[in-house]
Write a protein that holds these residues in place. Structure first.
Motif: not given
Length: 254
Positions: A158-159, A162-163
């Motif tokens: 995953e990033t 990320s928010k």
């Protein structure tokens, strides 16, 4: 339930929806949560697609459970695994289950086991449907187990910026925060897992939660040694003030 070292776990693997190539890493991961006293792999071993499992079964003392596919379109393997899981649940021989599959058909099984007070660890690929993921106490994506063979994974699942990640971390720190603004990192981690069973620092390219936390410009960590000078030190985390956050973000970008 006892300590981690004597927690008895039943590892039940759906061979149709799991890969033999990650079993060694999977069993190492399982050992973090307890002792695998039951290790079974379910499938129709007369079919060609399961031939690759033979060597893995022998190397890791996995018990193959034969289940013929009596009717096309009906998953008899899933039924056999579920029946055995319920037998084990009522036998009292285990303290928890490790369900290895990317199939949502095991959602109700995971829920039923947890209703009985036992822990459920799920293992599956990123494609695993969300209902099965959230039905488990903790869910580990097998992609990060493959990455474990490399000392420095370069492709996080995953990033990290990320928010969604920021929201998860902020909510957990806020909930675990003491009056002085600091939150014990262990408590933060426990809260995150309760609301996000598939959360794992390795999904973002970090070996531990502390590393992921240190990479966030809006957080700072400190280490507090034991007052008696014995035992492991304790990590705490808190929010940086806005000025500190900007300075941290600026330095990390240079």
């Amino acid at each position: 339930m006892g300590t981690q070292h004597n927690v008895r776990l039943a590892v039940l693997i759906d061979a149709d929806n799991a890969q033999s190539s990650i079993i060694r890493e999977l069993l190492v991961e399982v050992s973090k949560y307890g002792v695998a006293t039951v290790k079974r792999v379910y499938g129709d071993w007369t079919t060609p697609n399961l031939r690759g499992w033979k060597e893995t079964l022998n190397q890791h003392a996995l018990q193959p459970i034969q289940q013929f596919s009596y009717t096309s379109g009906k998953n008899a393997t899933d039924c056999a695994l579920i029946i055995d899981a319920m037998d084990l649940l009522h036998s009292g021989r285990v303290d928890g289950f490790c369900l290895v599959s990317s199939d949502s058909d095991f959602t109700r099984l995971a829920t039923r086991i947890r209703e009985s007070g036992l822990v459920v660890y799920g293992f599956g690929e990123q494609k695993t449907p969300p209902p099965f993921v959230v039905a488990c106490d903790k869910f580990v994506y097998t992609e990060i187990l493959r990455a474990a063979t490399s000392p420095a994974p370069t492709a996080p699942v995953e990033t990290a910026g990320s928010k969604q990640l920021e929201s998860i971390l902020k909510d957990a720190v806020t909930a675990a925060m003491r009056d002085d603004g600091w939150a014990p990192l262990s408590g933060v981690g426990a809260l995150i897992t309760k609301t996000n069973p598939d959360f794992d620092a390795r999904n973002y390219g970090y070996a531990k939660l502390s590393g992921l936390m240190r990479a966030q410009a809006f957080l700072e960590l400190k280490t507090v040694s034991s007052s008696e000078g014995i035992g492991a030190a304790t990590l705490y985390v808190r929010f940086r003030d806005e000025k500190q956050s900007r300075a941290s973000a600026s330095s990390s970008g240079t």
